[in-house]
Design a protein around this motif. Structure first.
Motif, short mmCIF file in Angstrom:
data_model
loop_
_atom_site.label_atom_id
_atom_site.label_comp_id
_atom_site.label_asym_id
_atom_site.label_seq_id
_atom_site.Cartn_x
_atom_site.Cartn_y
_atom_site.Cartn_z
N ALA A 157 0.84 -1.20 0.00
CA ALA A 157 0.00 0.00 0.00
C ALA A 157 0.87 1.25 0.00
O ALA A 157 1.95 1.26 0.61
CB ALA A 157 -0.92 0.00 1.22
N CYS A 162 -2.76 0.22 -3.97
CA CYS A 162 -2.24 -1.08 -3.52
C CYS A 162 -1.74 -1.81 -4.74
O CYS A 162 -2.52 -2.12 -5.66
CB CYS A 162 -3.34 -1.86 -2.83
N CYS A 184 -4.16 -2.89 2.60
CA CYS A 184 -4.93 -3.59 1.58
C CYS A 184 -4.76 -5.09 1.82
O CYS A 184 -3.76 -5.53 2.40
CB CYS A 184 -4.50 -3.21 0.18
#
Length: 122
Positions: free
Chosen positions: A4, A20, A94
């Protein structure tokens, strides 16, 4: 592996776009989600998007302000955050899952990236 990026310091009312990036796998086979964790708090769900991007779900606290999207060709997932509030301050992660289950919870996601810090000043 998920990574991320895009976090930072922003004033209340401002915007950030998190990204991400996935390496070593294609995200098209995964449900992708964003979660966040504030100091002293549990990791919480923010947003999730289905494999093809045709369905999304959001935490009530971010509905109308955040938008999750994905670009499977670029192997990336995004989180557009508008009208940011101090309570949005957290580390954002993420994650990838092979199943679509609502409400989304961290336990359903087996792959996680390193987070990116978002700080919203009042």
């Amino acid at each position: 592996q998920l990574q991320a990026s895009g976090g930072g310091l922003v004033q209340a009312g401002g915007s950030l776009r998190l990204s991400c990036a996935a390496s070593g796998r294609t995200i098209s086979g995964y449900v992708m989600g964003w979660f966040r964790q504030a100091p002293g708090k549990e990791r919480e769900f923010v947003a999730v998007i289905k494999w093809s991007g045709d369905y999304r779900d959001y935490a009530d606290s971010v509905k109308g302000r955040f938008t999750i999207s994905r670009d499977n060709a670029k192997n990336r997932v995004y989180l557009q955050m508008n009208s940011l509030k101090p309570e949005d301050t957290a580390v954002y992660f993420c994650a990838a899952s092979t199943v679509w289950v609502l409400p989304a919870s961290p336990a359903r996601f087996g792959s996680w990236g390193q987070g990116t810090q978002v700080t919203v000043s009042s």
